[in-house]
Design an enzyme around this catalytic site. Sequence first.
Site, PDB file in Angstrom:
ATOM      1  N   ASP A 105       6.244  18.158  -3.489  1.00  0.00           N
ATOM      2  CA  ASP A 105       6.699  16.799  -3.163  1.00  0.00           C
ATOM      3  C   ASP A 105       6.530  15.905  -4.381  1.00  0.00           C
ATOM      4  OD1 ASP A 105       4.203  15.344  -3.297  1.00  0.00           O
ATOM      5  OD2 ASP A 105       3.761  15.797  -1.211  1.00  0.00           O
TER       6      ASP A 105
ATOM      7  N   SER B 270      -2.642  14.278   7.734  1.00  0.00           N
ATOM      8  CA  SER B 270      -3.687  13.791   6.829  1.00  0.00           C
ATOM      9  C   SER B 270      -5.071  13.818   7.473  1.00  0.00           C
ATOM     10  CB  SER B 270      -3.357  12.356   6.412  1.00  0.00           C
ATOM     11  OG  SER B 270      -4.410  11.790   5.675  1.00  0.00           O
TER      12      SER B 270
ATOM     13  N   ARG C 175      14.061  11.786  -2.517  1.00  0.00           N
ATOM     14  CA  ARG C 175      14.638  10.617  -1.845  1.00  0.00           C
ATOM     15  C   ARG C 175      15.890  10.936  -1.043  1.00  0.00           C
ATOM     16  NH1 ARG C 175      10.393   9.402  -2.438  1.00  0.00           N
ATOM     17  NH2 ARG C 175       9.430   7.842  -3.748  1.00  0.00           N
TER      18      ARG C 175
ATOM     19  N   GLY D  30       8.867  12.209  -5.196  1.00  0.00           N
ATOM     20  CA  GLY D  30      10.125  11.666  -5.687  1.00  0.00           C
ATOM     21  C   GLY D  30      11.355  12.114  -4.913  1.00  0.00           C
TER      22      GLY D  30
ATOM     23  N   HIS E  19       1.145  13.308  -6.079  1.00  0.00           N
ATOM     24  CA  HIS E  19       0.749  12.333  -5.061  1.00  0.00           C
ATOM     25  C   HIS E  19       1.701  11.130  -5.069  1.00  0.00           C
ATOM     26  CE1 HIS E  19      -3.003  11.772  -2.499  1.00  0.00           C
ATOM     27  NE2 HIS E  19      -2.328  10.676  -2.233  1.00  0.00           N
TER      28      HIS E  19
ATOM     29  N   ARG F  75      -4.693   1.182  -8.511  1.00  0.00           N
ATOM     30  CA  ARG F  75      -3.466   0.683  -7.885  1.00  0.00           C
ATOM     31  C   ARG F  75      -3.437  -0.844  -7.906  1.00  0.00           C
ATOM     32  NH1 ARG F  75      -3.876   4.608  -2.587  1.00  0.00           N
ATOM     33  NH2 ARG F  75      -4.014   6.561  -3.746  1.00  0.00           N
TER      34      ARG F  75
ATOM     35  N   PRO G 230       1.650  14.776   3.939  1.00  0.00           N
ATOM     36  CA  PRO G 230       0.593  13.983   4.587  1.00  0.00           C
ATOM     37  C   PRO G 230       0.601  12.539   4.096  1.00  0.00           C
ATOM     38  CG  PRO G 230      -0.333  15.404   2.878  1.00  0.00           C
ATOM     39  CD  PRO G 230       1.111  15.776   3.006  1.00  0.00           C
TER      40      PRO G 230
ATOM     41  N   LYS H 240      -3.241  21.259  -2.862  1.00  0.00           N
ATOM     42  CA  LYS H 240      -2.250  20.201  -3.156  1.00  0.00           C
ATOM     43  C   LYS H 240      -2.669  19.419  -4.397  1.00  0.00           C
ATOM     44  CE  LYS H 240       0.168  16.312  -0.957  1.00  0.00           C
ATOM     45  NZ  LYS H 240      -0.330  14.989  -1.301  1.00  0.00           N
TER      46      LYS H 240
ATOM     47  N   TYR I  56       0.841  -1.200   0.000  1.00  0.00           N
ATOM     48  CA  TYR I  56       0.000   0.000   0.000  1.00  0.00           C
ATOM     49  C   TYR I  56       0.880   1.256   0.000  1.00  0.00           C
ATOM     50  CZ  TYR I  56      -3.411   3.516   1.274  1.00  0.00           C
ATOM     51  OH  TYR I  56      -4.190   4.648   1.278  1.00  0.00           O
TER      52      TYR I  56
ATOM     53  N   TYR J 261      -9.164  16.163   2.839  1.00  0.00           N
ATOM     54  CA  TYR J 261      -9.820  15.499   1.712  1.00  0.00           C
ATOM     55  C   TYR J 261     -11.262  15.968   1.769  1.00  0.00           C
ATOM     56  CZ  TYR J 261      -6.107  12.134   0.548  1.00  0.00           C
ATOM     57  OH  TYR J 261      -4.937  11.534   0.126  1.00  0.00           O
TER      58      TYR J 261
ATOM     59  N   THR K  16      -6.308  18.718  -0.597  1.00  0.00           N
ATOM     60  CA  THR K  16      -5.792  17.834  -1.649  1.00  0.00           C
ATOM     61  C   THR K  16      -6.861  17.650  -2.724  1.00  0.00           C
ATOM     62  OG1 THR K  16      -4.329  16.708  -0.110  1.00  0.00           O
ATOM     63  CG2 THR K  16      -4.879  15.521  -2.134  1.00  0.00           C
TER      64      THR K  16
ATOM     65  N   ARG L  84       7.499   9.052   1.309  1.00  0.00           N
ATOM     66  CA  ARG L  84       7.801   7.663   1.667  1.00  0.00           C
ATOM     67  C   ARG L  84       9.053   7.496   2.542  1.00  0.00           C
ATOM     68  NH1 ARG L  84       5.602   7.148  -3.816  1.00  0.00           N
ATOM     69  NH2 ARG L  84       3.896   5.625  -3.903  1.00  0.00           N
TER      70      ARG L  84
HETATM   71  C1  LIG Z   1       1.072   5.570   1.853  1.00  0.00           C
HETATM   72  C2  LIG Z   1       0.782   6.972   1.401  1.00  0.00           C
HETATM   73  C3  LIG Z   1      -0.344   7.608   1.876  1.00  0.00           C
HETATM   74  C4  LIG Z   1      -0.621   8.921   1.470  1.00  0.00           C
HETATM   75  N1  LIG Z   1      -1.702   9.581   2.007  1.00  0.00           N
HETATM   76  C5  LIG Z   1      -1.938  10.860   1.652  1.00  0.00           C
HETATM   77  C6  LIG Z   1      -2.989  11.587   2.271  1.00  0.00           C
HETATM   78  O1  LIG Z   1      -3.669  11.103   3.157  1.00  0.00           O
HETATM   79  N2  LIG Z   1      -3.206  12.858   1.842  1.00  0.00           N
HETATM   80  C7  LIG Z   1      -2.464  13.443   0.854  1.00  0.00           C
HETATM   81  O2  LIG Z   1      -2.716  14.588   0.484  1.00  0.00           O
HETATM   82  N3  LIG Z   1      -1.426  12.783   0.291  1.00  0.00           N
HETATM   83  C8  LIG Z   1      -1.152  11.523   0.676  1.00  0.00           C
HETATM   84  N4  LIG Z   1      -0.086  10.870   0.136  1.00  0.00           N
HETATM   85  C9  LIG Z   1       0.785  11.569  -0.829  1.00  0.00           C
HETATM   86  C10 LIG Z   1       1.934  12.277  -0.106  1.00  0.00           C
HETATM   87  O3  LIG Z   1       1.451  13.396   0.606  1.00  0.00           O
HETATM   88  C11 LIG Z   1       2.980  12.762  -1.104  1.00  0.00           C
HETATM   89  O4  LIG Z   1       2.344  13.528  -2.106  1.00  0.00           O
HETATM   90  C12 LIG Z   1       3.753  11.600  -1.743  1.00  0.00           C
HETATM   91  O5  LIG Z   1       4.113  10.649  -0.761  1.00  0.00           O
HETATM   92  C13 LIG Z   1       5.004  12.104  -2.451  1.00  0.00           C
HETATM   93  O6  LIG Z   1       5.614  11.075  -3.154  1.00  0.00           O
HETATM   94  P1  LIG Z   1       6.930  10.311  -2.585  1.00  0.00           P
HETATM   95  O7  LIG Z   1       6.590   9.757  -1.250  1.00  0.00           O
HETATM   96  O8  LIG Z   1       7.174   9.219  -3.594  1.00  0.00           O
HETATM   97  O9  LIG Z   1       8.032  11.316  -2.536  1.00  0.00           O
HETATM   98  C14 LIG Z   1       0.236   9.570   0.549  1.00  0.00           C
HETATM   99  C15 LIG Z   1       1.383   8.919   0.103  1.00  0.00           C
HETATM  100  C16 LIG Z   1       1.669   7.639   0.532  1.00  0.00           C
HETATM  101  C17 LIG Z   1       2.947   6.987   0.068  1.00  0.00           C
END
Ligand SMILES: Cc1cc2nc3c(=O)[nH]c(=O)nc-3n(C[C@H](O)[C@H](O)[C@H](O)COP(=O)(O)O)c2cc1C
Length: 388
Positions: free
Chosen positions: A314, A129, A318, A316, A285, A188, A98, A261, A45, A153, A179, A338
């Site tokens: 955000d 979040s 790392r 990518g 995202h 997915r 988030p 966002k 996930y 959301y 968002t 991540r």
């Molecule tokens: C497991 C997971 C859950 C996420 N949940 C949310 C969320 O609740 N709200 C939101 O705006 N973005 C959410 N995102 C997106 C992140 O805020 C962010 O845009 C994204 O992780 C950036 O990509 P990266 O982690 O590959 O750098 C989530 C991302 C992941 C990996």
Amino acid sequence: MANYADFQTGLYFAGLAGEVPAYPLTFAGLETAAREKLEHRLFDYVAGGAGDEHTQRGNVAAFERWGILPRMLSGAAERDLTVSLFGRTWPAPVFLAPIGVLGVMTDDERGDLAVAAASAASGVPMVVSTLVQDPMEDVAATLGDTPGFFQLYTPNDRELAESFVRRAEAAGFAGIVVTLDTWSLGYRPRDLQHATFPQLRGYCLANYFSDPVFRSRLAAPPEEDPGAATVQWALTFGNPALTWDDLMWLRGLTELPLLLKGICHPADVRRARDAGVDGIYCSNHGGRQAASAPAVDLLPAVVDAAEGLPVLFDSGVRSGVDVVKALALGATAVGIGRPYAYGAVLGGTAGVEFVLSCLLAEADLTMGLNGYASIAELDREVLVRVEI
Ligand SMILES: Cc1cc2nc3c(=O)[nH]c(=O)nc-3n(C[C@H](O)[C@H](O)[C@H](O)COP(=O)(O)O)c2cc1C
């Protein structure tokens, strides 16, 4: 003045006493360790994305196509990474993006609080979040003096949206991040293969279950009938009908700074500016929603259209090097996703603090060794395109 880079000196000195770092230093190492620890479907996930996952890989690869131009003898022995945003000074132009499943990613299933504690300890702001295991009020209280932002959301129930915003204001959040890219769930394959989605199993819905408006929509309280409450959540979560016309309503809900966002197109930036938002949050995202171009490649046009409005970014990121590149491309602040989530899996608060310390040390040292002493010196001129 201490530099973030001093963290690496500490690691080397600890090594003299026989101590090695408790967590992996690299993103690949963090991901591998998290894969070994997490339940398979929860790992997928977090790690997985939309469709063929080209978008999330593309986000990372796009950073590799930029190189930083080094300058010598420029007196960058001390760096200033502070940035002023929404009336506050941040210690560094970095924040925690988030992540709506943090709650169940730590051993004690209190992951939102663990991350908030890391935010409080490091001063790195957290965007909290809508999807949390502990209500937003408890997360906000854990943040202490570090500014926190509530990520909304927008549900298809306007009264519920208003209730969330009122609660965020009362809890002391410093801004609202709406968002826009998740009015429906992305396609997915990994999650579909497991036929699992954490929230549909009732996880991370504390903001809903504790909300008076949401509760008023239920025949029985969530404590008595969690299944029915979860179905109500699924019916309420997304709002496919939300359009730019609704932005005035959202803007009118609060005087807190409002950020959008998921904005990646200059025309959308202009519409957002016209509606009076306070900041743009450029993101795809992390490749989990729509398959799209690498977010960092879209950033410069977004920054240009923002005409001075803060642009958070955000997708990518790392490493600390990526942070520097995103800043040079015009981001006002850079979101970590991540990498810190895996830190939370591996060590809760300590794991997140470690990941942030590594990223900030690397960003700081990358600036210094390349001859840039302040964020203001980072612009597109410091980057060159490279073949990979
Ligand atoms: C497991 C997971 C859950 C996420 N949940 C949310 C969320 O609740 N709200 C939101 O705006 N973005 C959410 N995102 C997106 C992140 O805020 C962010 O845009 C994204 O992780 C950036 O990509 P990266 O982690 O590959 O750098 C989530 C991302 C992941 C990996």
